[in-house]
Write a protein that holds these residues in place. Structure first.
Motif, mmCIF file in Angstrom:
data_model
loop_
_atom_site.group_PDB
_atom_site.id
_atom_site.type_symbol
_atom_site.label_atom_id
_atom_site.label_comp_id
_atom_site.label_asym_id
_atom_site.label_seq_id
_atom_site.Cartn_x
_atom_site.Cartn_y
_atom_site.Cartn_z
ATOM 1 N N UNK A 15 -7.547 17.525 -2.938
ATOM 2 C CA UNK A 15 -6.991 16.222 -3.284
ATOM 3 C C UNK A 15 -5.459 16.242 -3.239
ATOM 4 N N UNK A 16 -4.876 17.332 -3.686
ATOM 5 C CA UNK A 16 -3.412 17.461 -3.664
ATOM 6 C C UNK A 16 -2.902 17.507 -2.227
ATOM 7 N N UNK A 17 -3.613 18.259 -1.384
ATOM 8 C CA UNK A 17 -3.183 18.425 0.005
ATOM 9 C C UNK A 17 -3.366 17.141 0.805
ATOM 10 N N UNK A 18 -4.497 16.461 0.612
ATOM 11 C CA UNK A 18 -4.807 15.297 1.436
ATOM 12 C C UNK A 18 -4.283 13.989 0.860
ATOM 13 N N UNK A 19 -4.240 13.875 -0.480
ATOM 14 C CA UNK A 19 -3.919 12.580 -1.094
ATOM 15 C C UNK A 19 -2.734 12.631 -2.049
ATOM 16 N N UNK A 20 -2.111 13.816 -2.197
ATOM 17 C CA UNK A 20 -0.826 13.967 -2.895
ATOM 18 C C UNK A 20 -0.863 13.629 -4.383
ATOM 19 N N UNK A 21 -1.973 13.948 -5.050
ATOM 20 C CA UNK A 21 -1.994 13.763 -6.502
ATOM 21 C C UNK A 21 -2.796 14.894 -7.158
ATOM 22 N N UNK A 22 -2.523 15.113 -8.431
ATOM 23 C CA UNK A 22 -3.250 16.121 -9.218
ATOM 24 C C UNK A 22 -4.387 15.418 -9.944
ATOM 25 N N UNK A 23 -5.622 15.835 -9.657
ATOM 26 C CA UNK A 23 -6.770 15.193 -10.295
ATOM 27 C C UNK A 23 -6.834 15.568 -11.774
ATOM 28 N N UNK A 24 -6.936 14.541 -12.620
ATOM 29 C CA UNK A 24 -7.004 14.787 -14.069
ATOM 30 C C UNK A 24 -8.311 14.238 -14.640
ATOM 31 N N UNK A 25 -9.347 14.100 -13.784
ATOM 32 C CA UNK A 25 -10.625 13.574 -14.272
ATOM 33 C C UNK A 25 -11.271 14.585 -15.226
ATOM 34 N N UNK A 26 -12.214 14.100 -16.012
ATOM 35 C CA UNK A 26 -12.853 14.939 -17.033
ATOM 36 C C UNK A 26 -13.539 16.154 -16.416
ATOM 37 N N UNK A 27 -14.190 15.978 -15.280
ATOM 38 C CA UNK A 27 -14.918 17.092 -14.651
ATOM 39 C C UNK A 27 -13.975 18.190 -14.174
ATOM 40 N N UNK A 28 -12.770 17.807 -13.752
ATOM 41 C CA UNK A 28 -11.791 18.821 -13.331
ATOM 42 C C UNK A 28 -11.153 19.491 -14.543
ATOM 43 N N UNK A 29 -10.759 18.672 -15.533
ATOM 44 C CA UNK A 29 -10.095 19.225 -16.726
ATOM 45 C C UNK A 29 -10.997 20.204 -17.471
ATOM 46 N N UNK A 40 0.841 -1.203 0.000
ATOM 47 C CA UNK A 40 0.000 0.000 0.000
ATOM 48 C C UNK A 40 0.871 1.246 0.000
ATOM 49 N N UNK A 41 0.398 2.290 -0.680
ATOM 50 C CA UNK A 41 1.159 3.543 -0.758
ATOM 51 C C UNK A 41 1.145 4.263 0.585
ATOM 52 N N UNK A 42 2.285 4.889 0.939
ATOM 53 C CA UNK A 42 2.340 5.641 2.200
ATOM 54 C C UNK A 42 2.577 7.142 2.005
ATOM 55 N N UNK A 43 3.106 7.547 0.867
ATOM 56 C CA UNK A 43 3.323 8.963 0.525
ATOM 57 C C UNK A 43 4.152 9.723 1.566
ATOM 58 N N UNK A 44 4.928 9.002 2.381
ATOM 59 C CA UNK A 44 5.739 9.661 3.416
ATOM 60 C C UNK A 44 6.710 10.665 2.787
ATOM 61 N N UNK A 45 7.223 10.331 1.607
ATOM 62 C CA UNK A 45 8.176 11.235 0.930
ATOM 63 C C UNK A 45 7.526 12.553 0.525
ATOM 64 N N UNK A 46 6.185 12.570 0.431
ATOM 65 C CA UNK A 46 5.479 13.803 0.033
ATOM 66 C C UNK A 46 5.031 14.637 1.233
ATOM 67 N N UNK A 47 5.263 14.141 2.460
ATOM 68 C CA UNK A 47 4.823 14.876 3.656
ATOM 69 C C UNK A 47 5.537 16.219 3.755
ATOM 70 N N UNK A 48 4.797 17.240 4.191
ATOM 71 C CA UNK A 48 5.443 18.531 4.473
ATOM 72 C C UNK A 48 6.049 18.472 5.877
ATOM 73 N N UNK A 49 6.685 19.575 6.302
ATOM 74 C CA UNK A 49 7.406 19.570 7.583
ATOM 75 C C UNK A 49 6.489 19.278 8.765
ATOM 76 N N UNK A 50 5.300 19.866 8.755
ATOM 77 C CA UNK A 50 4.357 19.644 9.860
ATOM 78 C C UNK A 50 3.924 18.181 9.916
ATOM 79 N N UNK A 51 3.645 17.594 8.745
ATOM 80 C CA UNK A 51 3.242 16.181 8.687
ATOM 81 C C UNK A 51 4.378 15.267 9.146
ATOM 82 N N UNK A 52 5.616 15.651 8.821
ATOM 83 C CA UNK A 52 6.771 14.861 9.261
ATOM 84 C C UNK A 52 6.931 14.927 10.773
ATOM 85 N N UNK A 53 6.676 16.110 11.359
ATOM 86 C CA UNK A 53 6.740 16.254 12.820
ATOM 87 C C UNK A 53 5.682 15.372 13.484
ATOM 88 N N UNK A 54 4.474 15.387 12.916
ATOM 89 C CA UNK A 54 3.388 14.558 13.453
ATOM 90 C C UNK A 54 3.728 13.073 13.331
#
Length: 478
Positions: free
Chosen positions: A253-267, A132-146
């Motif tokens: 989505x970027x802040x909470x799940x670390x990805x850029x949404x490219x769905x049709x409704x967003x594009x 399972x993905x953990x996205x730890x490498x994408x954590x900001x400083x506050x998330x790393x402290x937590x």
């Protein structure tokens, strides 16, 4: 109605999205694609004494664990069912002196399961916890402290006689919880009560206009089809509420799940025009006026949240009325700021038993939602149900029955016939149908009988408005 299983789906990998789930057979709206028990799950810290730690049902009288004095259960059946997962936890809580936070408890339950069964593929799982993905490498400083604080707290709680794990692996588990912790609801689906890890569900990618929805029902999550799905189609769910313009959803989505949404409704920014609608015609407001009213709405929503937390519901109503007075000449009927105020006003007025005014706001809210949401959206179904009940209590039996029927049709697809909220709605549908027949036969007699019934039996109080309902699929620690 088709019931699938794990053989009905497969995990695939794509360049842009990574892993995803694909259908192996055809599904129709309302079909259960698969049902999955939690790999591990815990009750929220604030609700540990009012929610069963096994089935996550809210009960008035729960039995407390006699050993740790922390865990609560419906009865001996639930307590026995919990023992495999609670045994180590029970002993650790006694030695530690108190129960740690929900994140630590969930991490510990995952580790104890790995200790028992290993970290490879569990029965019925398409992927292992390790994958399972953990996205730890994408954590900001506050998330790393937590994260560091969570790891330290975990090591203080984790018994020395249990299997010892490295810091990197412990960090991986906390990263998995942060990104993949699924919000669990109570038996009626009205309140978020806990968080769990469901490895198969974690493989479903996000789409703002998905073809599936996820419901927690009878101790398992169900992945249910919202539209016709053909073999080979990707299975998607929405991680966030659609009732936000595409730019805001993408930020969330970027802040909470670390990805850029490219769905049709967003594009293509589909429905953004409706959600930002302003009054048209001769008196069309200026851009400056719209900006001022939107800012006033945002400020008011902050004040409303504060008043709700303090239980000042009459103050909430006052704030809503003042805001609507400013919004109505400027914002269109589908504008999200208008709809948010209408939703809060109708909910709080219903709780205060001011049903006629609540019904008016609820009707306008539903009319707006129907133009924005997917026709089989679970939140739409719940909103329509609420509006139907409000109209019913207001004595508007024709509109009330119509809305309850509409909600029932949506919830049959999103929740299924066996879900407690759908069963409740079926009872309401039958009752309002009977009352509607009586109303159509003799309107005067209907109102006289209703008046007499209300004198003898007070209308049931609507649930207290709560900020605890979650509109996100996955749970993020505040």
């Amino acid at each position: 109605m088709t019931k699938g299983g794990m053989e009905s789906v497969e995990v695939f990998t794509s360049e842009g999205k990574g892993r995803g789930l694909k259908a192996q057979k055809e599904f129709l709206p309302g079909d259960v694609i698969f049902a999955e028990p939690a790999y591990a799950a815990v009750v929220f810290d604030s609700l540990t004494h009012v929610i069963c730690h096994t089935c996550f049902k809210r009960q008035e009288r729960l039995h407390r664990c006699g050993q740790c004095k922390f865990a609560y259960y419906c009865d001996r059946t639930c307590q026995r069912a919990a023992w495999l997962n609670h045994k180590n936890e029970c002993s650790a809580i006694k030695k530690h002196g108190k129960a740690p936070t929900e994140n630590i408890r969930l991490a510990a339950r995952i580790m104890w399961k790995i200790e028992r069964e290993g970290s490879g593929l569990s029965e019925g799982c398409l992927v292992s916890i390790d994958d399972l993905q953990n996205h730890v490498d994408s954590f900001d400083e506050e998330e790393k402290r937590e994260l560091r604080a969570d790891v330290e707290s975990f090591l203080e709680f984790w018994p020395p006689q249990s299997q010892q794990f490295g810091m990197q692996y412990i960090s991986h588990i906390f990263g998995v919880i942060s990104c993949n912790g699924f919000t669990l609801s109570d038996q009626r689906g009205l309140q978020a009560v806990g968080v769990g890890i469901f490895p198969n569900l974690c493989q479903a990618n996000h789409d703002c206009w998905p073809n599936c929805t996820v419901i927690f029902n009878n101790g398992k999550i169900e992945l249910r089809a919202l539209s016709k799905i053909s073999p080979g189609d990707e299975l998607t769910v929405s991680y966030v509420d659609f009732l936000n313009v595409s730019e805001e959803r993408r930020k969330q989505l970027k802040k909470q799940y670390y990805f850029d949404c490219s769905c049709e409704h967003c594009k293509k920014q589909i429905k953004d025009d409706l959600m930002l609608a302003v009054k048209e015609g001769e008196g069309k407001p200026s851009a400056e006026t719209v900006k001022e009213v939107v800012q006033f709405s945002k400020d008011t929503l902050e004040k409303i949240n504060k008043a709700r937390l303090e239980g000042l519901y009459h103050e909430v109503v006052k704030l809503c009325r003042e805001c609507l007075k400013k919004q109505e000449p400027v914002l269109g009927d589908t504008n999200i700021y208008l709809l948010r105020i209408l939703s809060i006003a109708s909910e709080v007025l219903s709780y205060l038993q001011m049903f006629e005014e609540a019904a008016d706001y609820a009707k306008r809210m539903v009319d707006g939602y129907l133009k924005i949401y997917h026709p089989n959206n679970a939140q739409l179904g719940m909103a329509v149900m609420r509006a139907g009940v409000t109209h019913w209590h207001a004595g508007l039996i024709e509109a009330g029955h119509g809305l309850i029927c509409k909600a029932y049709a949506i919830l049959l697809i999103t929740h299924g016939p066996s879900h407690p909220i759908t069963k409740d709605l079926e009872v309401m549908r039958v009752q309002t149908e009977m009352e509607l027949r009586m109303f159509q036969q003799n309107e005067f007699m209907y109102y006289k009988m209703r008046e007499a019934a209300l004198k003898n039996q007070k209308i049931q109080v609507m649930p207290e408005p709560s900020n605890e309902t979650s509109t996100s699929l996955f749970h993020k620690k505040e």
